[in-house]
Design an enzyme around this catalytic site. Sequence first.
Site, mmCIF file in Angstrom:
data_model
loop_
_atom_site.group_PDB
_atom_site.id
_atom_site.type_symbol
_atom_site.label_atom_id
_atom_site.label_comp_id
_atom_site.label_asym_id
_atom_site.label_seq_id
_atom_site.Cartn_x
_atom_site.Cartn_y
_atom_site.Cartn_z
ATOM 1 N N ARG A 1 10.412 11.981 2.549
ATOM 2 C CA ARG A 1 10.996 11.121 3.594
ATOM 3 C C ARG A 1 11.507 9.865 2.894
ATOM 4 O O ARG A 1 12.357 9.298 3.456
ATOM 5 C CB ARG A 1 9.954 11.036 4.776
ATOM 6 C CG ARG A 1 10.154 12.038 5.727
ATOM 7 C CD ARG A 1 9.011 11.870 6.625
ATOM 8 N NE ARG A 1 8.971 13.222 7.583
ATOM 9 C CZ ARG A 1 8.495 14.583 7.160
ATOM 10 N NH1 ARG A 1 8.004 14.819 5.933
ATOM 11 N NH2 ARG A 1 8.599 15.526 8.126
ATOM 12 N N THR B 1 -10.275 10.231 8.210
ATOM 13 C CA THR B 1 -10.650 9.444 9.488
ATOM 14 C C THR B 1 -9.962 9.205 10.389
ATOM 15 O O THR B 1 -8.672 9.184 10.130
ATOM 16 C CB THR B 1 -11.349 8.106 8.672
ATOM 17 O OG1 THR B 1 -10.676 7.253 8.262
ATOM 18 C CG2 THR B 1 -12.380 8.398 7.610
ATOM 19 N N VAL C 1 2.211 5.200 6.126
ATOM 20 C CA VAL C 1 0.736 5.372 6.657
ATOM 21 C C VAL C 1 0.475 7.007 6.483
ATOM 22 O O VAL C 1 1.160 7.958 7.084
ATOM 23 C CB VAL C 1 0.527 5.021 8.077
ATOM 24 C CG1 VAL C 1 -0.841 4.960 8.421
ATOM 25 C CG2 VAL C 1 0.900 3.593 8.309
ATOM 26 N N PHE D 1 11.953 -0.254 12.960
ATOM 27 C CA PHE D 1 10.753 0.817 12.622
ATOM 28 C C PHE D 1 11.135 1.603 11.377
ATOM 29 O O PHE D 1 11.703 2.696 11.938
ATOM 30 C CB PHE D 1 10.247 1.395 13.621
ATOM 31 C CG PHE D 1 8.965 1.939 13.462
ATOM 32 C CD1 PHE D 1 7.733 1.152 13.792
ATOM 33 C CD2 PHE D 1 8.590 3.162 12.998
ATOM 34 C CE1 PHE D 1 6.358 1.805 13.518
ATOM 35 C CE2 PHE D 1 7.407 3.628 12.992
ATOM 36 C CZ PHE D 1 6.291 3.075 13.025
ATOM 37 N N PHE E 1 0.862 -1.064 0.121
ATOM 38 C CA PHE E 1 0.035 0.013 0.066
ATOM 39 C C PHE E 1 0.889 1.276 -0.064
ATOM 40 O O PHE E 1 1.827 1.225 0.628
ATOM 41 C CB PHE E 1 -0.725 0.072 1.411
ATOM 42 C CG PHE E 1 -2.117 0.955 0.980
ATOM 43 C CD1 PHE E 1 -3.086 0.504 0.344
ATOM 44 C CD2 PHE E 1 -2.073 2.170 1.806
ATOM 45 C CE1 PHE E 1 -4.249 1.495 0.308
ATOM 46 C CE2 PHE E 1 -3.201 2.817 1.411
ATOM 47 C CZ PHE E 1 -4.138 2.566 0.804
ATOM 48 N N HIS F 1 -8.838 6.252 11.129
ATOM 49 C CA HIS F 1 -8.274 5.055 10.632
ATOM 50 C C HIS F 1 -6.748 5.205 11.055
ATOM 51 O O HIS F 1 -5.900 4.351 11.303
ATOM 52 C CB HIS F 1 -8.502 4.934 9.211
ATOM 53 C CG HIS F 1 -7.669 3.540 8.663
ATOM 54 N ND1 HIS F 1 -8.257 2.393 8.890
ATOM 55 C CD2 HIS F 1 -6.761 3.325 7.796
ATOM 56 C CE1 HIS F 1 -7.566 1.532 8.113
ATOM 57 N NE2 HIS F 1 -6.608 2.320 7.469
ATOM 58 N N ALA G 1 0.648 -1.827 5.994
ATOM 59 C CA ALA G 1 1.239 -1.487 7.072
ATOM 60 C C ALA G 1 0.799 -2.469 8.373
ATOM 61 O O ALA G 1 1.594 -2.910 9.198
ATOM 62 C CB ALA G 1 1.407 0.024 7.696
ATOM 63 N N PHE G 2 -0.472 -2.666 8.392
ATOM 64 C CA PHE G 2 -1.118 -3.513 9.632
ATOM 65 C C PHE G 2 -0.494 -4.963 9.444
ATOM 66 O O PHE G 2 -0.629 -5.293 10.595
ATOM 67 C CB PHE G 2 -2.756 -3.507 9.416
ATOM 68 C CG PHE G 2 -3.404 -3.791 10.553
ATOM 69 C CD1 PHE G 2 -3.563 -3.282 11.963
ATOM 70 C CD2 PHE G 2 -3.787 -5.170 10.654
ATOM 71 C CE1 PHE G 2 -4.106 -3.693 12.794
ATOM 72 C CE2 PHE G 2 -4.339 -5.883 11.779
ATOM 73 C CZ PHE G 2 -4.732 -5.009 12.939
ATOM 74 N N GLU G 3 -0.165 -5.563 8.365
ATOM 75 C CA GLU G 3 0.278 -6.563 8.380
ATOM 76 C C GLU G 3 1.772 -6.921 8.665
ATOM 77 O O GLU G 3 2.194 -7.892 8.676
ATOM 78 C CB GLU G 3 -0.216 -7.348 6.930
ATOM 79 C CG GLU G 3 -1.684 -7.612 6.508
ATOM 80 C CD GLU G 3 -2.323 -6.270 6.373
ATOM 81 O OE1 GLU G 3 -3.524 -6.106 6.698
ATOM 82 O OE2 GLU G 3 -1.838 -5.152 5.936
#
Length: 178
Positions: free
Chosen positions: A127, A86, A81, A113, A22, A88, A56-58
């Site tokens: 970045r 929202t 991210v 990280f 993503f 989220h 990123a959640f995975e």
Amino acid sequence: MKSNKSFRDAAGLRCGVVAAKFNQSVTGKLLSACLAGLAKHGIKEGRVEVVRVPGAFEIPLVAKTLAQSGRFDAVICLGAVIRGDTPHFDYICAEVSRGIGQAALETGVPIVFGVLTTETVAQAIERADPAKFNRGGEAAKVAIEMATVLKRIRMNGPQAHRTESALHSRRIARRPGT
């Protein structure tokens, strides 16, 4: 007291890299810069395994799985991210950072990280740019340094630490005027 030596020579280290798909325009740059950074410090292509995940959640689950495999000296997590309209963003950022930190503590393997959390797409692109902030290259440096530090600590073992502490205590006790 021993000081940490440079981490420039990383030959022999093995790294896992988990990169989110993503926001590919950003994560692709992070990944390229990361791989270039690893190569620059002597880690050969065959000693790096890249795993792409949906978002990123995975990342934390795959990072932990790579770390638990015993095949890697460090795992690098790359993602982006970007804040939307929202909440989220807040949930994802909190869970990704918590999950990566927890995985590192549970496995004892450095898990770096390298997930950008930005307000805008422009900030994320800046970045990820190797000519500007180069967060992918920085993640590679951190992984090498942490893997090197932990290897050194583990090679010296607990006895070396006790001996060094005892010597330090004796030096303090021998100081004149104490």
